[in-house]
Enzyme design. Structure first.
Site, short mmCIF file in Angstrom:
data_model
loop_
_atom_site.label_atom_id
_atom_site.label_comp_id
_atom_site.label_asym_id
_atom_site.label_seq_id
_atom_site.Cartn_x
_atom_site.Cartn_y
_atom_site.Cartn_z
N SER A 46 0.85 -1.19 0.00
CA SER A 46 0.00 0.00 0.00
C SER A 46 0.89 1.24 0.00
O SER A 46 2.11 1.14 0.08
CB SER A 46 -0.90 0.01 1.23
OG SER A 46 -0.10 0.26 2.38
N LYS A 47 0.25 2.38 -0.04
CA LYS A 47 0.97 3.65 -0.12
C LYS A 47 2.01 3.81 0.99
O LYS A 47 3.02 4.48 0.81
CB LYS A 47 -0.02 4.82 -0.03
CG LYS A 47 -0.84 4.97 -1.30
CD LYS A 47 -0.78 6.41 -1.81
CE LYS A 47 -1.44 6.56 -3.16
NZ LYS A 47 -2.90 6.62 -3.08
N ARG A 48 1.72 3.18 2.12
CA ARG A 48 2.67 3.23 3.24
C ARG A 48 4.07 2.77 2.82
O ARG A 48 5.07 3.17 3.37
CB ARG A 48 2.21 2.26 4.33
CG ARG A 48 1.49 2.88 5.43
CD ARG A 48 1.03 1.91 6.48
NE ARG A 48 0.55 0.61 6.05
CZ ARG A 48 1.10 -0.53 6.45
NH1 ARG A 48 2.16 -0.53 7.19
NH2 ARG A 48 0.56 -1.68 6.06
N HIS A 49 4.09 1.84 1.85
CA HIS A 49 5.38 1.26 1.45
C HIS A 49 6.05 2.04 0.33
O HIS A 49 7.09 1.64 -0.17
CB HIS A 49 5.17 -0.19 0.98
CG HIS A 49 4.51 -1.06 2.00
ND1 HIS A 49 3.23 -1.54 1.86
CD2 HIS A 49 4.96 -1.52 3.19
CE1 HIS A 49 2.93 -2.28 2.92
NE2 HIS A 49 3.94 -2.28 3.73
N GLY A 50 5.45 3.13 -0.11
CA GLY A 50 5.99 3.88 -1.24
C GLY A 50 4.92 3.95 -2.33
O GLY A 50 3.78 3.54 -2.09
#
Ligand code: GLU
Length: 473
Positions: A239-243
């Site tokens: 998800s966006k958390r990972h980039g």
């Protein structure tokens, strides 16, 4: 022999994600390898959530990766007649029925089931209801078999079995008449003669329902391959958390499509310990049956490493083309291709992305260099005035401004001033680039050319002089 036909069937409701891009890649690889066809089908039947912008992004993303599709792209929104015809066929055969239950009634039943700790499931009220309910528009439900099991033979997961008692009587058309996902997918896959359905394993639970629909129509079922999700390094769904998760964000950050294709292919598939694969090699070596059952973990370091590899490997003409938007974006002219070729030659060994390359090469284009304060403090000192002045003179006199000549001059100047070579080179680097890290010094001087080199050395002489004046007052 039947011709293999695969399809990529994205819903244009948001950016094309890495997971979607990898699904597209596996479908493309398998089709190309089997000399089959790769079909693009845009699943835009949900008119409210679908947008042209996302369809464009899908097409742009696939084109960027080089995943060319055969035939024209298909759009579910243009296929209503085909769906209607198939709905009628199921209704006439008694394999589907009209359901008049209102959303409120269904919700009340759902709540009651939850309260009684039962799994909510349609209770079949309308299965045997004859006739219409005045004032209500009917949805259409598929009469799902609720005894026995449905087995999904899967090329990746093996045979996965589902208890039919777990399956609902699926709504195949809403009360406004629009057909639903599971129904459209089956009708499309059959009418497009898809032989292999390769998709994310988040769809695995839909497959037994779809198999029952194939059976209801009397159609043969295709081969299925459900590929595992991509996870972040913490093993949670990517998800966006990972980039960035959107494919085109990577293009915009300066990744090369070859690197992305290579990277995506290696998520959930491997070939010994080989890491580098061209697209052609993948077409040759990829095996659908060898796709791993467990999720691939997204490793941004590896993607960067691959990208660096493909940058180093690219020829300069290709790199100029790729780098041009990044330079133009910064307002730098790209109208001297021969010179740009030399610029990229000095940068390609170090840069991991095109964006990094543009950043690292900015000093070539600037009119005026801003020194990094620490670098200027440490290296632009009064004792450099003489050596810099000599360098200006000697470089100015060079008849041809080649790396070799530049090297000779710099070594001479260092010697004449009793400086270790590095003690001349590093201040020169700061004078020419503003910082302490750059491609090799002779290379950059050659590429900067005589006029700019001398201009910058003179500017740094002025800078040192001014600093001295300030220090004195
Ligand atoms: N449209 C579905 C999605 O974007 C894919 C359906 C399929 O591959 O069967 O997730």
């Amino acid at each position: 022999m039947t011709v293999v036909r695969t399809r990529f069937a994205p819903s244009p409701t948001g950016p094309l994600h890495l997971g979607g891009a990898r699904t597209a890649l596996f479908n493309w690889l398998f089709a190309r390898q089997q000399q089959g066809k790769f079909i693009l089908r845009v699943e835009d039947s949900d008119r409210e959530r679908s947008a042209q912008q996302w369809t464009d992004a899908i097409i742009e993303g696939l084109t960027w990766l080089g995943l060319n599709w055969d035939e024209r792209p298909y759009f579910q929104s243009q296929r209503s007649d085909i769906y209607q015809d198939h709905l009628d066929r199921l209704l006439e055969a008694g394999k589907a029925y009209r359901c008049y239950c209102s959303p409120e009634e269904l919700e009340a039943k759902r709540k009651a089931a939850l309260a009684a700790r039962r799994k909510p499931k349609y209770d079949g009220t309308c299965r045997s209801r004859g006739g219409e309910v005045p004032g209500r528009r009917a949805a259409i439900r598929f009469r799902t078999s609720d005894v026995g099991q449905t087995i999904v033979p899967d090329m990746v997961k093996g045979a996965v079995s589902f208890d039919n008692s777990e399956l609902d009587d699926l709504i195949i058309a809403r009360s406004d008449g629009t057909p639903t996902y599971n129904f459209c997918v089956v009708v499309d896959d059959v009418t497009m003669s898809i032989t292999h359905v390769i998709r994310g394993d988040d769809h695995l639970n839909n497959t037994p329902r779809q198999i029952q629909l194939y059976q209801a129509f009397g159609y043969p079922i295709p081969h299925f391959a459900h590929i595992p999700l991509i996870l972040g390094p913490d093993k949670a769904r990517l998800s966006k958390r990972h980039g960035a998760t959107s494919l085109l964000a990577y293009r915009d950050q300066g990744y090369l499509p070859e690197a992305m294709v290579n990277f995506l292919a290696r998520l959930a598939w491997s070939y010994g310990d080989q890491e580098i694969f061209s697209a052609d090699e993948l077409v040759d070596k990829f095996r659908l049956e060898e796709v791993g059952k467990s999720a691939g973990v997204f490793n941004s370091e590896k993607l960067l490493w691959l990208n660096g590899h493909y940058i180093r490997q690219s020829d300069n003409i290709q790199l100029i083309k790729l780098l041009t938007p990044f330079l133009n974006e910064r307002g730098y002219s790209t109208d001297r291709p021969d010179w740009l070729g030399k610029v990229v030659q000095t940068l390609k060994e170090r840069a991991k992305t095109l964006k990094e390359m543009a950043d690292q090469g900015e000093f070539y284009f600037l009119e005026k260099i801003d020194y990094q304060p620490k670098a200027a403090d440490k290296f632009l000192k009064p004792q450099m005035l003489q050596p810099f002045n000599d360098l200006v003179k000697k470089l100015g006199r060079l008849p041809v401004f080649t790396k070799e000549n530049i090297e000779t001059v710099m070594k001479e100047v260092a010697q004449e001033h009793n400086l270790k070579f590095a003690h001349l080179a590093q201040p020169v680097r700061v004078a020419l680039t503003g910082g302490t890290v750059s491609p090799p010094i002779f290379d950059i001087i050659e590429v900067l050319e005589k006029r700019k080199t001398i201009l910058r050395l003179n500017e740094s002489i002025n800078f040192i002089n001014q600093k001295e004046v300030k220090a004195e007052v």
